[in-house]
Design a protein around this motif. Structure first.
Motif, PDB file in Angstrom:
ATOM      1  N   ALA A 263      81.975  60.361  21.771  1.00 17.16           N
ATOM      2  CA  ALA A 263      81.144  61.356  21.459  1.00 17.16           C
ATOM      3  C   ALA A 263      80.889  62.018  19.910  1.00 17.16           C
ATOM      4  CB  ALA A 263      82.237  61.953  22.245  1.00 17.16           C
ATOM      5  N   SER A 264      80.884  61.092  19.500  1.00 17.36           N
ATOM      6  CA  SER A 264      80.577  61.502  18.073  1.00 17.36           C
ATOM      7  C   SER A 264      79.729  61.149  17.466  1.00 17.36           C
ATOM      8  CB  SER A 264      82.376  61.342  16.622  1.00 17.36           C
ATOM      9  OG  SER A 264      81.994  61.413  15.434  1.00 17.36           O
ATOM     10  N   ALA A 265      78.735  62.552  16.500  1.00 18.53           N
ATOM     11  CA  ALA A 265      78.493  62.154  15.507  1.00 18.53           C
ATOM     12  C   ALA A 265      77.840  61.512  14.718  1.00 18.53           C
ATOM     13  CB  ALA A 265      76.963  63.524  15.767  1.00 18.53           C
ATOM     14  N   ASP A 266      79.364  61.434  14.371  1.00 20.57           N
ATOM     15  CA  ASP A 266      79.338  60.443  12.671  1.00 20.57           C
ATOM     16  C   ASP A 266      79.480  58.764  12.942  1.00 20.57           C
ATOM     17  OD1 ASP A 266      79.731  62.944  12.135  1.00 20.57           O
ATOM     18  OD2 ASP A 266      81.347  62.944  11.789  1.00 20.57           O
ATOM     19  N   VAL A 267      79.530  58.699  14.581  1.00 21.19           N
ATOM     20  CA  VAL A 267      79.959  57.000  14.962  1.00 21.19           C
ATOM     21  C   VAL A 267      78.707  56.330  14.636  1.00 21.19           C
ATOM     22  CG1 VAL A 267      81.714  56.940  15.417  1.00 21.19           C
ATOM     23  CG2 VAL A 267      79.971  57.382  16.873  1.00 21.19           C
ATOM     24  N   SER A 268      78.450  55.276  14.905  1.00 23.52           N
ATOM     25  CA  SER A 268      77.238  54.064  14.427  1.00 23.52           C
ATOM     26  C   SER A 268      77.564  52.661  15.188  1.00 23.52           C
ATOM     27  CB  SER A 268      76.530  53.796  13.559  1.00 23.52           C
ATOM     28  OG  SER A 268      75.234  53.277  13.880  1.00 23.52           O
ATOM     29  N   LEU A 269      77.431  52.656  16.497  1.00 23.33           N
ATOM     30  CA  LEU A 269      78.090  51.834  17.123  1.00 23.33           C
ATOM     31  C   LEU A 269      77.163  51.447  18.413  1.00 23.33           C
ATOM     32  CD1 LEU A 269      82.062  53.056  17.801  1.00 23.33           C
ATOM     33  CD2 LEU A 269      81.660  50.886  16.055  1.00 23.33           C
ATOM     34  N   THR A 270      77.715  49.881  18.902  1.00 31.76           N
ATOM     35  CA  THR A 270      77.301  49.071  19.759  1.00 31.76           C
ATOM     36  C   THR A 270      78.368  48.600  20.303  1.00 31.76           C
ATOM     37  OG1 THR A 270      75.291  48.285  18.170  1.00 31.76           O
ATOM     38  CG2 THR A 270      75.810  47.050  19.775  1.00 31.76           C
ATOM     39  N   ILE A 271      78.266  49.328  21.325  1.00 31.46           N
ATOM     40  CA  ILE A 271      79.421  48.464  22.740  1.00 31.46           C
ATOM     41  C   ILE A 271      78.876  47.311  23.592  1.00 31.46           C
ATOM     42  CG2 ILE A 271      81.074  49.161  24.131  1.00 31.46           C
ATOM     43  CD1 ILE A 271      80.407  51.677  22.416  1.00 31.46           C
TER      44      ILE A 271
ATOM     45  N   PHE B 207      83.293  46.644  20.161  1.00 28.96           N
ATOM     46  CA  PHE B 207      82.574  47.536  19.051  1.00 28.96           C
ATOM     47  C   PHE B 207      81.815  46.695  18.472  1.00 28.96           C
ATOM     48  CE2 PHE B 207      85.107  51.177  20.063  1.00 28.96           C
ATOM     49  CZ  PHE B 207      85.078  51.341  21.517  1.00 28.96           C
ATOM     50  N   ILE B 208      80.456  46.538  18.041  1.00 24.93           N
ATOM     51  CA  ILE B 208      79.875  45.835  16.154  1.00 24.93           C
ATOM     52  C   ILE B 208      79.662  47.375  15.339  1.00 24.93           C
ATOM     53  CG2 ILE B 208      78.055  44.580  15.956  1.00 24.93           C
ATOM     54  CD1 ILE B 208      78.596  43.061  18.794  1.00 24.93           C
TER      55      ILE B 208
ATOM     56  N   ALA C  35      79.349  37.741  14.825  1.00 27.52           N
ATOM     57  CA  ALA C  35      79.104  39.931  14.560  1.00 27.52           C
ATOM     58  C   ALA C  35      80.306  39.980  14.785  1.00 27.52           C
ATOM     59  CB  ALA C  35      78.387  40.433  16.117  1.00 27.52           C
ATOM     60  N   PRO C  36      80.569  41.060  13.339  1.00 29.24           N
ATOM     61  CA  PRO C  36      81.397  41.730  12.873  1.00 29.24           C
ATOM     62  C   PRO C  36      82.087  42.937  14.300  1.00 29.24           C
ATOM     63  CG  PRO C  36      79.558  42.588  11.942  1.00 29.24           C
ATOM     64  CD  PRO C  36      79.053  41.698  12.484  1.00 29.24           C
ATOM     65  N   THR C  37      83.585  42.907  14.178  1.00 29.95           N
ATOM     66  CA  THR C  37      83.906  44.219  15.764  1.00 29.95           C
ATOM     67  C   THR C  37      84.878  44.924  14.121  1.00 29.95           C
ATOM     68  OG1 THR C  37      85.623  42.752  15.951  1.00 29.95           O
ATOM     69  CG2 THR C  37      84.149  42.711  16.636  1.00 29.95           C
TER      70      THR C  37
ATOM     71  N   ALA D 187      87.560  45.501  15.613  1.00 27.39           N
ATOM     72  CA  ALA D 187      89.058  45.303  15.315  1.00 27.39           C
ATOM     73  C   ALA D 187      89.251  44.771  14.027  1.00 27.39           C
ATOM     74  CB  ALA D 187      88.891  44.803  17.249  1.00 27.39           C
ATOM     75  N   GLY D 188      88.138  44.124  14.003  1.00 29.63           N
ATOM     76  CA  GLY D 188      87.839  43.254  13.049  1.00 29.63           C
ATOM     77  C   GLY D 188      87.876  41.363  12.862  1.00 29.63           C
ATOM     78  N   PRO D 189      88.227  40.651  14.095  1.00 32.64           N
ATOM     79  CA  PRO D 189      87.922  39.677  14.396  1.00 32.64           C
ATOM     80  C   PRO D 189      86.272  39.588  14.347  1.00 32.64           C
ATOM     81  CG  PRO D 189      90.110  40.070  14.982  1.00 32.64           C
ATOM     82  CD  PRO D 189      89.601  41.315  14.901  1.00 32.64           C
ATOM     83  N   GLU D 190      85.521  38.382  14.062  1.00 33.22           N
ATOM     84  CA  GLU D 190      84.131  38.396  14.624  1.00 33.22           C
ATOM     85  C   GLU D 190      84.199  37.686  15.556  1.00 33.22           C
ATOM     86  OE1 GLU D 190      82.241  37.887  11.195  1.00 33.22           O
ATOM     87  OE2 GLU D 190      81.934  38.881  10.435  1.00 33.22           O
ATOM     88  N   LEU D 191      82.875  38.119  16.615  1.00 35.69           N
ATOM     89  CA  LEU D 191      82.659  37.786  17.617  1.00 35.69           C
ATOM     90  C   LEU D 191      81.210  35.973  17.250  1.00 35.69           C
ATOM     91  CD1 LEU D 191      81.739  40.240  19.368  1.00 35.69           C
ATOM     92  CD2 LEU D 191      83.184  38.968  20.419  1.00 35.69           C
TER      93      LEU D 191
END
Length: 197
Positions: A91-99, A133-134, A149-151, A153-157
């Motif tokens: 919900a934070s405006a500070d994040v920028s994610l693709t879910i 989460f990307i 694609a980076p995630t 969590a660390g490992p890439e997709l």
């Protein structure tokens, strides 16, 4: 007497000639042209309203947590987000994610007890969810440019795209794409993504 009569006759003759002349000159005079009809009053100008400027498209008002909560077939993912206490972060405006949100049907296909196991271990649950989460805002066109694609969590997709432009993310097909949020994007997928051990 005769002279008087002659003079009188001349006088009458002269008078009648003058009257005839007047008649002739009157008949020769051009007929008066009728006065031109008054021009109709110009129609009052109707003020055409100025076209209102097209408003800029308003940015998506809903944050990622709200968009995920509103998905008809993403209830399980939303419940897990809340259980993992990631809803405040989304919900934070500070994040920028693709879910990438797996459908409820995708979660139903997991081995029995998987969700219960995740729920009992918050750290493991967060890691499982963050694998979806990307970082950044990635529409399908942008994801299609990735091999992986980076995630969060660390490992890439791994990303694969067929010749007919069908794209899969770690084997998951995209069902709904590019759902906007104020702080990211949401794509709905048909599979729960799991890190390879």
């Amino acid at each position: 007497m005769n002279l008087r009569l002659i003079a009188l006759s001349l006088l009458v003759a002269s008078a009648s000639t003058n009257v005839g002349c007047k008649k002739d000159s009157a008949s020769e005079a051009p007929e008066p042209t009728p006065a031109p009809a008054p021009a109709p009053d110009p129609e009052p100008e109707v003020a055409t309203p100025e076209p209102e400027p097209t408003p800029e498209p308003a940015p998506a008002a809903k944050d990622l947590a709200t968009v995920v909560a509103g998905l008809e077939n993403g209830k399980t993912f939303h419940e897990l987000i809340v259980a993992a206490e990631l809803d405040k972060e989304l919900a934070s405006a500070d994040v920028s994610l693709t879910i990438l949100v797996p459908t409820d049907e995708a979660f139903a296909k997991l081995p029995k007890g998987t969700l219960d196991k995740w729920k009992k271990n918050k750290e493991q649950l967060q890691k499982a969810l963050k694998y979806h989460f990307i970082p950044g805002i990635n529409d399908t066109a942008k994801i299609g440019n990735y091999r992986t694609a980076p995630t969060a969590a660390g490992p890439e997709l791994p990303i694969k795209q067929t010749q007919d432009a069908e794209m899969t993310v770690d084997g998951a097909k995209l069902i709904e794409v590019n759902l906007p949020a104020s702080n990211g994007l949401v794509h709905v997928i048909d599979k729960v993504l799991q890190t390879k051990k």
